[in-house]
Design a protein around this motif. Structure first.
Motif, short mmCIF file in Angstrom:
data_model
loop_
_atom_site.label_atom_id
_atom_site.label_comp_id
_atom_site.label_asym_id
_atom_site.label_seq_id
_atom_site.Cartn_x
_atom_site.Cartn_y
_atom_site.Cartn_z
N LYS A 1 0.84 -1.21 0.00
CA LYS A 1 0.00 0.00 0.00
C LYS A 1 0.87 1.26 0.00
O LYS A 1 0.65 2.17 -0.79
N THR A 2 1.88 1.29 0.87
CA THR A 2 2.77 2.46 0.96
C THR A 2 3.51 2.71 -0.35
O THR A 2 3.70 3.86 -0.76
N ALA A 3 3.91 1.63 -1.03
CA ALA A 3 4.65 1.76 -2.29
C ALA A 3 3.75 2.12 -3.46
O ALA A 3 4.25 2.37 -4.56
N ALA B 1 9.28 5.11 -3.46
CA ALA B 1 9.89 4.72 -4.74
C ALA B 1 10.88 3.56 -4.53
O ALA B 1 10.87 2.58 -5.28
N LYS B 2 11.72 3.67 -3.52
CA LYS B 2 12.68 2.61 -3.24
C LYS B 2 11.95 1.35 -2.77
O LYS B 2 12.29 0.23 -3.16
N LEU B 3 10.93 1.53 -1.94
CA LEU B 3 10.12 0.40 -1.47
C LEU B 3 9.47 -0.32 -2.64
O LEU B 3 9.46 -1.55 -2.70
N ALA B 4 8.94 0.44 -3.60
CA ALA B 4 8.31 -0.16 -4.78
C ALA B 4 9.33 -0.99 -5.57
O ALA B 4 9.02 -2.10 -6.04
N THR B 5 10.57 -0.49 -5.68
CA THR B 5 11.61 -1.23 -6.39
C THR B 5 11.90 -2.55 -5.69
O THR B 5 12.01 -3.61 -6.33
N VAL B 6 12.01 -2.51 -4.36
CA VAL B 6 12.28 -3.74 -3.59
C VAL B 6 11.11 -4.72 -3.74
O VAL B 6 11.32 -5.91 -4.00
N LEU B 7 9.90 -4.23 -3.61
CA LEU B 7 8.73 -5.11 -3.69
C LEU B 7 8.54 -5.71 -5.08
O LEU B 7 8.15 -6.88 -5.21
#
Length: 193
Positions: A67-69, A107-113
């Protein structure tokens, strides 16, 4: 006396026949109810992979991260997708402050996920079939982030995921079913270096 015995025998015969018919009707009803319940349960997966992720309390951190990403919309539409979701314990194993830092950087979280999501449905049965079909017992996949992800069997006979940077995690839960894919749980976060 003969008439009395014949009448009693006829009454017993009618009673036994009625009881047998009633028992057969009851058994049939039970069988139909059981079959209906099993079918209903099997068909009641979540509406999508985000719902499947939210269906298990061991994955609340991963659900919050999605959700956050800003990935909910992507993962609720299209598919099929397979999410290799880190469990809550996996997130707690990150170095001190790393989880908070990720959650503050969508943005970084989305990349990791995205490094945990692949196109296609890879439940336990599909993974086993793919590994059996592979000569080297490794199955290469490409994540939504465009990175390489490899499924393989460890010496301990567990399923292991390895990303392009060498980060690994073991699959600990299979087959949380959603309408557009599946979620498998893992015991580590496949972070990039």
């Amino acid at each position: 006396m003969k008439k009395f015995i014949l009448a009693a025998a006829a009454t017993v015969l009618v009673t036994v026949t009625i009881n047998q018919a009633s028992a057969q009707t009851t058994d049939t009803t039970k069988k139909e109810t059981t079959t209906t319940t099993a079918t209903t349960t099997a068909a009641n997966g979540a509406a999508d992979v985000v719902g499947a992720l939210n269906s298990n309390s061991d994955y609340t951190t991963a659900a919050a991260a999605v959700k956050t990403a800003g990935l909910e919309g992507t993962l609720k539409a299209g598919g099929p997708y397979t999410i290799f979701a880190p469990n809550n314990s996996a997130f707690s194993k990150l170095p001190q402050g790393a989880q908070d830092s990720l959650m503050k950087d969508p943005a970084k979280l989305a990349t990791v996920l995205k490094g945990h999501v692949v196109s296609g449905k890879y439940g336990k049965a599909e993974i086993i079939a793919a590994l059996k079909a592979s000569k080297d017992r490794k199955v290469p996949l490409t994540t939504l982030g465009g990175e390489a992800l490899t499924l393989s069997i460890s010496p301990a006979q567990t399923l292991v995921l390895t990303n392009a940077t060498g980060a690994t995690a073991e699959v600990t839960l299979y087959d949380l079913v959603g309408g557009n894919g599946i979620v498998n749980g893992i015991n580590g976060v496949l972070a990039t270096k």
